[in-house]
Design a protein around this motif. Structure first.
Motif, short mmCIF file in Angstrom:
data_model
loop_
_atom_site.label_atom_id
_atom_site.label_comp_id
_atom_site.label_asym_id
_atom_site.label_seq_id
_atom_site.Cartn_x
_atom_site.Cartn_y
_atom_site.Cartn_z
N GLY A 119 17.55 -5.61 -67.78
CA GLY A 119 17.83 -6.21 -66.49
C GLY A 119 18.85 -7.32 -66.50
N HIS A 120 19.34 -7.71 -67.67
CA HIS A 120 20.33 -8.80 -67.76
C HIS A 120 21.01 -8.70 -69.12
CE1 HIS A 120 22.07 -12.84 -67.78
NE2 HIS A 120 21.73 -12.96 -66.50
N VAL A 158 10.51 -13.67 -62.49
CA VAL A 158 9.96 -13.22 -63.77
C VAL A 158 9.81 -11.70 -63.76
CG1 VAL A 158 7.93 -13.27 -65.27
CG2 VAL A 158 8.78 -15.39 -64.25
N GLY A 159 10.25 -11.08 -64.86
CA GLY A 159 10.22 -9.62 -64.96
C GLY A 159 11.46 -8.95 -64.43
N ARG A 160 12.42 -9.75 -63.99
CA ARG A 160 13.66 -9.20 -63.44
C ARG A 160 14.88 -9.70 -64.23
NH1 ARG A 160 12.98 -11.12 -57.41
NH2 ARG A 160 15.15 -10.41 -57.29
N GLY A 161 14.80 -9.59 -65.55
CA GLY A 161 15.91 -10.05 -66.38
C GLY A 161 15.75 -11.52 -66.71
N MET A 162 16.76 -12.33 -66.39
CA MET A 162 16.70 -13.77 -66.62
C MET A 162 16.19 -14.46 -65.36
SD MET A 162 17.68 -14.98 -69.63
CE MET A 162 18.47 -16.58 -69.41
N PRO A 163 15.02 -15.13 -65.42
CA PRO A 163 14.43 -15.72 -64.21
C PRO A 163 15.00 -17.08 -63.86
CG PRO A 163 12.95 -16.05 -66.05
CD PRO A 163 14.13 -15.25 -66.59
N TYR A 164 16.32 -17.16 -63.73
CA TYR A 164 16.99 -18.42 -63.41
C TYR A 164 17.98 -18.17 -62.28
CZ TYR A 164 14.98 -20.43 -67.61
OH TYR A 164 14.09 -20.89 -68.54
N ARG A 165 18.14 -19.18 -61.42
CA ARG A 165 19.04 -19.07 -60.27
C ARG A 165 19.67 -20.43 -59.99
NH1 ARG A 165 16.69 -21.76 -56.20
NH2 ARG A 165 14.41 -21.94 -56.22
N ALA A 170 32.07 -20.52 -58.96
CA ALA A 170 32.39 -19.74 -60.15
C ALA A 170 31.11 -19.22 -60.81
CB ALA A 170 33.19 -20.58 -61.13
N PHE A 171 30.09 -20.09 -60.92
CA PHE A 171 28.84 -19.63 -61.53
C PHE A 171 28.19 -18.55 -60.67
CE2 PHE A 171 24.29 -19.54 -62.05
CZ PHE A 171 24.16 -19.47 -63.42
N CYS A 172 28.12 -18.77 -59.37
CA CYS A 172 27.43 -17.83 -58.50
C CYS A 172 28.18 -16.52 -58.36
CB CYS A 172 27.20 -18.45 -57.13
SG CYS A 172 26.04 -19.85 -57.16
N GLY A 173 29.47 -16.52 -58.67
CA GLY A 173 30.21 -15.27 -58.71
C GLY A 173 29.99 -14.52 -60.00
N PHE A 174 29.85 -15.25 -61.11
CA PHE A 174 29.69 -14.62 -62.42
C PHE A 174 28.27 -14.14 -62.67
CE2 PHE A 174 28.17 -15.65 -66.77
CZ PHE A 174 28.79 -14.62 -67.46
N TRP A 175 27.27 -14.93 -62.30
CA TRP A 175 25.89 -14.68 -62.70
C TRP A 175 25.38 -13.29 -62.28
CZ3 TRP A 175 23.15 -16.30 -66.42
CH2 TRP A 175 21.75 -16.36 -66.40
N PRO A 176 25.60 -12.83 -61.05
CA PRO A 176 25.10 -11.49 -60.69
C PRO A 176 25.79 -10.36 -61.43
CG PRO A 176 25.55 -12.81 -58.72
CD PRO A 176 26.16 -13.52 -59.88
N THR A 177 26.98 -10.58 -61.96
CA THR A 177 27.69 -9.49 -62.65
C THR A 177 27.04 -9.12 -63.97
OG1 THR A 177 29.25 -10.90 -63.88
CG2 THR A 177 29.86 -10.28 -61.62
N ILE A 178 26.19 -10.01 -64.50
CA ILE A 178 25.50 -9.70 -65.76
C ILE A 178 24.00 -9.57 -65.56
CG2 ILE A 178 27.29 -10.67 -67.25
CD1 ILE A 178 25.58 -13.21 -67.48
N GLY A 179 23.58 -9.40 -64.30
CA GLY A 179 22.19 -9.15 -64.01
C GLY A 179 21.43 -10.30 -63.40
N GLY A 180 22.08 -11.46 -63.18
CA GLY A 180 21.40 -12.62 -62.63
C GLY A 180 21.18 -12.52 -61.14
N ALA A 181 20.32 -13.43 -60.63
CA ALA A 181 20.00 -13.43 -59.21
C ALA A 181 21.23 -13.82 -58.39
CB ALA A 181 18.86 -14.42 -58.95
#
Length: 457
Positions: free
Chosen positions: A74-75, A241-248, A302-313
């Motif tokens: 998931g990430h 939790v349970g969806r890859g990395m549980p950080y946002r 920049a962070f919010c654009g990058f994070w979902p591309t690798i599975g983040g929220a």
């Protein structure tokens, strides 16, 4: 000794740990240059272009996520660790091999069970270092795993039962004392704990650090007299939790840098504009007692654009911009942190000559999409080595024996495409290409590595 470039065809053997299955990845972190490889192989007598310096006698190890065929955690950050190793000796590239880090998670153990959290059941997929007599595969939310020089897994390491938290993947070795400084973070109190290993590898200090909540504390820094903390607004969220990395991203958390006295443990905090930092280049103290920190800074967009591309929220923040090298100057006299952008190039994985860790240093190396960049922070200039279609990985600095200048040595970087890979060797002073080793397979883009010379334990 001058050695002619090797031109033999490598001999390759394969070891598979599971029955191969057809992987049909759809997530971006399972495709292209991030796509995992399905097996472990060995190859000897690797082709060399140019001439490898005979001083480079040792092993280059690089870690990164590599889920087994059919798996998707998931990430990008949660795949099983795989270390890729290249053995250099007397101007030859003797072998390549890749091995999964066989953690308890690799064997199928859950991270959380009826007795609580098992820190040994986390993929050790982020870094690999040597300290004292141990080679350790690291991940920031679990225990380190000891490896052999042939990349066999020995097992989890808790330093004689003394380490009760996770261990960051970015410890800092003090070049003066030989001590290893690191920390652990988690979703339960204490959210952040500082640790110190002796030069001999004994855990001699553990100290909770007071922070408001659980955040993704990926890196930190040391200076001669201080530890620098990054308390930034990427927070743990139980709902993930349970969806890859549980950080946002969390706008409400705020952002600050903390300067902790290594002698007393007292921390002074400096508010900064909201941002995120995955990686610090270096930190030091200037002649006025100010703490200077060089790091790659992500704006909120920049962070919010990058994070979902690798599975983040995903986040409602604007998805704009890249990550660039910045410098913070933290002034204890005024309590103010001054932020200066050193360049506008989108880069990551800053590295230095680690004999200057925590001390004043002039040069920072980083990588862009198709270039390895050298920054001269003394005069504000930079130069780049273009890698063409190959995407370079982190450039690890190897000092030349008896080096007189800070940049006297070599840079090692695995450059990869969707179809192949090579180990680049650059002159660190001018980024000229010295040699390259053609690897027997594609190597997925990964994270961090280390040069382990033969004379090291």
């Amino acid at each position: 000794m001058t050695t002619q470039p090797t031109t033999t065809t490598p001999t390759t053997t394969t070891q598979t740990t599971t029955e191969p299955t057809t992987m049909k990845p759809t997530a971006s972190y399972l495709t292209g240059r991030l796509a995992p490889v399905p097996d472990e192989i060995d190859a000897i007598d690797l082709p060399v272009e140019g001439t490898l310096p005979p001083e480079l006698t040792g092993r280059y190890f690089r870690n990164g996520p590599n889920p087994r065929p059919g798996e998707d955690g998931g990430h990008w950050f949660v795949g099983h660790g795989m270390i890729h190793g290249i053995r250099l000796r007397d101007g030859r590239a003797e072998w390549y091999r890749n091995r999964w880090v066989r953690t308890k998670r690799f064997a199928g153990a859950p991270y959380v069970h009826e007795r609580g959290v098992d820190l040994a059941a986390v993929p050790a997929n982020t870094h690999v270092i040597r300290h004292a007599d141990k080679i350790l595969a690291l991940v920031e939310n679990g225990l380190p795993y000891e490896m052999t020089r042939e990349l066999d897994t020995v097992g989890p390491c808790d330093f004689g039962g003394r380490l009760a938290t996770a261990m960051t993947a970015h410890p800092k070795e003090d070049p003066i004392t030989g001590e290893l400084h690191f920390f652990g973070y988690g979703w339960a109190k204490p959210y952040l704990t500082y640790h110190r290993l002796s030069a001999g590898g004994e855990l001699v200090e553990s100290r909770p650090i007071d922070v408001p909540g659980p955040t993704m504390a990926h890196d930190f820094a040391i200076t001669r007299h201080h530890v620098v903390w990054l308390d930034l607004p990427v927070v743990f969220d139980f709902a993930l939790v349970g969806r890859g990395m549980p950080y946002r991203w969390d706008d409400a958390y705020g952002a600050r840098l903390g300067v902790m006295s290594r002698a007393t443990g007292d921390v002074r905090w400096f508010d900064i504009d909201p941002c995120y930092v995955f990686h610090v280049g270096n930190a030091s103290e200037d002649d006025h007692g100010r703490v200077v920190v060089d790091a790659v800074r992500y704006s909120p967009g920049a962070f919010c654009g990058f994070w979902p591309t690798i599975g983040g929220a995903a986040s409602p923040a604007a998805h704009t911009g890249g990550a660039a090298l910045h410098r913070w100057t933290l002034d204890p006299a005024t309590g103010v942190a001054r932020d200066e952008q050193l360049d506008d190039l989108d880069v990551e994985f800053p590295t230095i000559n680690e004999t200057r860790t925590g001390l004043t240093s002039r040069y920072v190396y980083a990588v862009g999409k198709d270039a390895i960049v050298k920054y001269d922070t003394a005069n504000g200039t930079s130069r780049a080595h273009q890698t063409g279609e190959r995407s370079p990985g982190e450039a690890v600095f190897v000092p030349a024996p008896d080096a007189g200048a800070e940049d006297e040595g070599w840079l090692l970087s695995i450059a990869t495409t969707e179809h192949g890979a090579e180990l680049l060797v650059l002159d660190a002073s001018d980024l000229a290409r010295v040699a390259s080793v053609r690897l027997p397979r594609r190597v997925p883009a990964g994270f961090h590595g280390s040069w382990i010379p033969d004379e090291a334990p």
